[in-house]
Enzyme design. Sequence first.
Site, PDB file in Angstrom:
ATOM      1  N   ARG A  88      -5.089  -2.463   8.791  1.00  0.00           N
ATOM      2  CA  ARG A  88      -6.174  -3.399   8.493  1.00  0.00           C
ATOM      3  C   ARG A  88      -5.730  -4.424   7.453  1.00  0.00           C
ATOM      4  O   ARG A  88      -4.695  -4.269   6.819  1.00  0.00           O
ATOM      5  CB  ARG A  88      -7.436  -2.658   8.044  1.00  0.00           C
ATOM      6  CG  ARG A  88      -7.214  -1.720   6.877  1.00  0.00           C
ATOM      7  CD  ARG A  88      -8.520  -1.073   6.407  1.00  0.00           C
ATOM      8  NE  ARG A  88      -8.220  -0.050   5.428  1.00  0.00           N
ATOM      9  CZ  ARG A  88      -8.163   1.262   5.675  1.00  0.00           C
ATOM     10  NH1 ARG A  88      -8.418   1.708   6.896  1.00  0.00           N
ATOM     11  NH2 ARG A  88      -7.867   2.112   4.722  1.00  0.00           N
ATOM     12  N   ASN A  95     -10.658  -2.997  -6.265  1.00  0.00           N
ATOM     13  CA  ASN A  95      -9.882  -1.967  -6.978  1.00  0.00           C
ATOM     14  C   ASN A  95     -10.461  -1.577  -8.351  1.00  0.00           C
ATOM     15  O   ASN A  95     -10.073  -0.561  -8.924  1.00  0.00           O
ATOM     16  CB  ASN A  95      -8.424  -2.390  -7.164  1.00  0.00           C
ATOM     17  CG  ASN A  95      -7.591  -2.315  -5.895  1.00  0.00           C
ATOM     18  OD1 ASN A  95      -6.606  -3.023  -5.728  1.00  0.00           O
ATOM     19  ND2 ASN A  95      -7.979  -1.438  -4.966  1.00  0.00           N
ATOM     20  N   SER A 124      -7.040  -5.749  -5.798  1.00  0.00           N
ATOM     21  CA  SER A 124      -8.136  -6.400  -5.066  1.00  0.00           C
ATOM     22  C   SER A 124      -9.407  -6.389  -5.910  1.00  0.00           C
ATOM     23  O   SER A 124      -9.526  -5.618  -6.880  1.00  0.00           O
ATOM     24  CB  SER A 124      -8.398  -5.668  -3.747  1.00  0.00           C
ATOM     25  OG  SER A 124      -9.130  -4.485  -3.989  1.00  0.00           O
ATOM     26  N   ASP A 177       0.830  -1.207   0.000  1.00  0.00           N
ATOM     27  CA  ASP A 177       0.000   0.000   0.000  1.00  0.00           C
ATOM     28  C   ASP A 177       0.865   1.259   0.000  1.00  0.00           C
ATOM     29  O   ASP A 177       1.978   1.258   0.539  1.00  0.00           O
ATOM     30  CB  ASP A 177      -0.911  -0.025   1.242  1.00  0.00           C
ATOM     31  CG  ASP A 177      -2.090   0.920   1.095  1.00  0.00           C
ATOM     32  OD1 ASP A 177      -2.323   1.441  -0.019  1.00  0.00           O
ATOM     33  OD2 ASP A 177      -2.775   1.153   2.109  1.00  0.00           O
ATOM     34  N   GLY A 178       0.326   2.322  -0.586  1.00  0.00           N
ATOM     35  CA  GLY A 178       0.980   3.628  -0.489  1.00  0.00           C
ATOM     36  C   GLY A 178       1.552   4.161  -1.782  1.00  0.00           C
ATOM     37  O   GLY A 178       2.155   5.243  -1.794  1.00  0.00           O
ATOM     38  N   ASN A 179       1.348   3.455  -2.899  1.00  0.00           N
ATOM     39  CA  ASN A 179       1.887   3.941  -4.185  1.00  0.00           C
ATOM     40  C   ASN A 179       1.299   5.302  -4.553  1.00  0.00           C
ATOM     41  O   ASN A 179       2.014   6.184  -5.035  1.00  0.00           O
ATOM     42  CB  ASN A 179       1.526   2.978  -5.325  1.00  0.00           C
ATOM     43  CG  ASN A 179       2.198   1.635  -5.177  1.00  0.00           C
ATOM     44  OD1 ASN A 179       3.144   1.496  -4.428  1.00  0.00           O
ATOM     45  ND2 ASN A 179       1.688   0.648  -5.890  1.00  0.00           N
ATOM     46  N   ARG A 192      -0.940   9.092  -9.847  1.00  0.00           N
ATOM     47  CA  ARG A 192      -0.909   7.864  -9.042  1.00  0.00           C
ATOM     48  C   ARG A 192      -0.249   6.708  -9.808  1.00  0.00           C
ATOM     49  O   ARG A 192       0.444   5.878  -9.225  1.00  0.00           O
ATOM     50  CB  ARG A 192      -2.326   7.481  -8.628  1.00  0.00           C
ATOM     51  CG  ARG A 192      -2.991   8.523  -7.718  1.00  0.00           C
ATOM     52  CD  ARG A 192      -4.446   8.156  -7.460  1.00  0.00           C
ATOM     53  NE  ARG A 192      -4.532   6.806  -6.918  1.00  0.00           N
ATOM     54  CZ  ARG A 192      -4.345   6.505  -5.638  1.00  0.00           C
ATOM     55  NH1 ARG A 192      -4.076   7.450  -4.764  1.00  0.00           N
ATOM     56  NH2 ARG A 192      -4.433   5.261  -5.217  1.00  0.00           N
ATOM     57  N   ARG A 206       2.050  -5.172   5.939  1.00  0.00           N
ATOM     58  CA  ARG A 206       1.300  -4.126   5.234  1.00  0.00           C
ATOM     59  C   ARG A 206       2.097  -2.834   5.290  1.00  0.00           C
ATOM     60  O   ARG A 206       2.427  -2.348   6.374  1.00  0.00           O
ATOM     61  CB  ARG A 206      -0.080  -3.895   5.846  1.00  0.00           C
ATOM     62  CG  ARG A 206      -0.832  -2.808   5.069  1.00  0.00           C
ATOM     63  CD  ARG A 206      -2.275  -2.632   5.470  1.00  0.00           C
ATOM     64  NE  ARG A 206      -2.911  -1.726   4.512  1.00  0.00           N
ATOM     65  CZ  ARG A 206      -4.149  -1.824   4.068  1.00  0.00           C
ATOM     66  NH1 ARG A 206      -4.913  -2.784   4.496  1.00  0.00           N
ATOM     67  NH2 ARG A 206      -4.627  -0.948   3.206  1.00  0.00           N
ATOM     68  N   SER A 209      -7.920  -5.677   4.907  1.00  0.00           N
ATOM     69  CA  SER A 209      -8.511  -5.369   3.594  1.00  0.00           C
ATOM     70  C   SER A 209      -8.770  -6.600   2.720  1.00  0.00           C
ATOM     71  O   SER A 209      -8.408  -6.625   1.543  1.00  0.00           O
ATOM     72  CB  SER A 209      -7.611  -4.381   2.825  1.00  0.00           C
ATOM     73  OG  SER A 209      -7.483  -3.177   3.530  1.00  0.00           O
TER      74      SER A 209
HETATM   75  C1  FPP Z   1      -1.954   0.242  -3.169  1.00  0.00           C
HETATM   76  O1  FPP Z   1      -1.514   1.569  -3.213  1.00  0.00           O
HETATM   77  C2  FPP Z   1      -1.388  -0.509  -4.251  1.00  0.00           C
HETATM   78  C3  FPP Z   1      -2.101  -1.091  -5.244  1.00  0.00           C
HETATM   79  C4  FPP Z   1      -3.568  -1.016  -5.333  1.00  0.00           C
HETATM   80  C5  FPP Z   1      -1.445  -1.808  -6.327  1.00  0.00           C
HETATM   81  C6  FPP Z   1      -0.157  -2.523  -6.019  1.00  0.00           C
HETATM   82  C7  FPP Z   1       0.557  -2.686  -7.306  1.00  0.00           C
HETATM   83  C8  FPP Z   1       1.884  -2.590  -7.514  1.00  0.00           C
HETATM   84  C9  FPP Z   1       2.851  -2.463  -6.430  1.00  0.00           C
HETATM   85  C10 FPP Z   1       2.463  -2.590  -8.897  1.00  0.00           C
HETATM   86  C11 FPP Z   1       2.144  -3.726  -9.769  1.00  0.00           C
HETATM   87  C12 FPP Z   1       2.299  -5.060  -9.138  1.00  0.00           C
HETATM   88  C13 FPP Z   1       3.105  -6.062  -9.598  1.00  0.00           C
HETATM   89  C14 FPP Z   1       3.047  -7.403  -8.938  1.00  0.00           C
HETATM   90  C15 FPP Z   1       4.035  -5.896 -10.719  1.00  0.00           C
HETATM   91  P1  FPP Z   1      -2.590   2.710  -3.285  1.00  0.00           P
HETATM   92  O2  FPP Z   1      -2.806   3.058  -4.702  1.00  0.00           O
HETATM   93  O3  FPP Z   1      -3.839   2.297  -2.558  1.00  0.00           O
HETATM   94  O4  FPP Z   1      -1.858   3.854  -2.539  1.00  0.00           O
HETATM   95  P2  FPP Z   1      -2.492   4.950  -1.588  1.00  0.00           P
HETATM   96  O5  FPP Z   1      -3.037   4.235  -0.394  1.00  0.00           O
HETATM   97  O6  FPP Z   1      -1.336   5.795  -1.260  1.00  0.00           O
HETATM   98  O7  FPP Z   1      -3.546   5.662  -2.382  1.00  0.00           O
END
Ligand code: FPP
Length: 231
Positions: free
Chosen positions: A182, A63, A60, A15-17, A28, A176, A184
């Site tokens: 959580r 998502n 998920s 999480d956190g991208n 994002r 996490r 999730s």
């Molecule tokens: C949650 O961050 C992350 C995701 C919903 C996607 C995770 C995907 C990757 C790390 C990249 C692709 C995966 C692979 C296996 C190559 P968020 O978008 O909810 O971040 P935020 O909470 O800061 O909004």
Amino acid sequence: MELVKIPAHVGIIMDGNGRWAEARGKKRSFGHREGSKMVDKIVTYAFKRGVRALTLYAFSSENWARPQEEVDALMDLLATYFKKFIKKVEKNNVKLVVVGGRDRLSDSLKKIIEDGERATKDNTEHILNIALNYGGRQEIVHAVNSLIKDGEEVTVDSISSRLYTAESGEPDLIIRTGGELRISNFLLYQSAYSELYFTDVLWPDFDEVELDKALESFSQRKRRFGKVTNA
Ligand code: FPP
């Protein structure tokens, strides 16, 4: 760092991208791209440290409600990742398993996944489960329905045997990133006795040093599985 215990199976909620990118004034999807680079690093490093199976929560079942542009960017990143994985298959001994419902995936992505799973199905040293269009509740429903369909008794063990991650066993440790406390809908059935590790570090910053911190924390846990004596 010498660790007393290495978890055999680690699950990660990455999480956190989005926040990572927004903090830099970027879209994002830029955060997801940086996040996928970290996937490469962490997968390599975790296996090097002796972790046998990894389950990464990539997308998920909830998502899909994100903006279409973000969903498309994530699907593209996953397709690129799987294609790269197939190319490297000769060099490693990792079995790729994509867990979750395939129904909503594009035909081209489904084909890439099938190619990746076929090419790695006999690999034995490590398992990399990528949770994609995954939900823990949906997985339990799927497992129970498959038992009913086959006329088998529904028991704790029979459900376990029908989960998507059955071959990896239950996760010893679930990490996490990103500060939320959580689960999730991740590995709900399998996580009954998992150790949990939460960190504020955002996924694109979760490097080898951060993984070591999580492994170190796990190494110090006393696991009792509901009993009195230590495992
Ligand atoms: C949650 O961050 C992350 C995701 C919903 C996607 C995770 C995907 C990757 C790390 C990249 C692709 C995966 C692979 C296996 C190559 P968020 O978008 O909810 O971040 P935020 O909470 O800061 O909004």
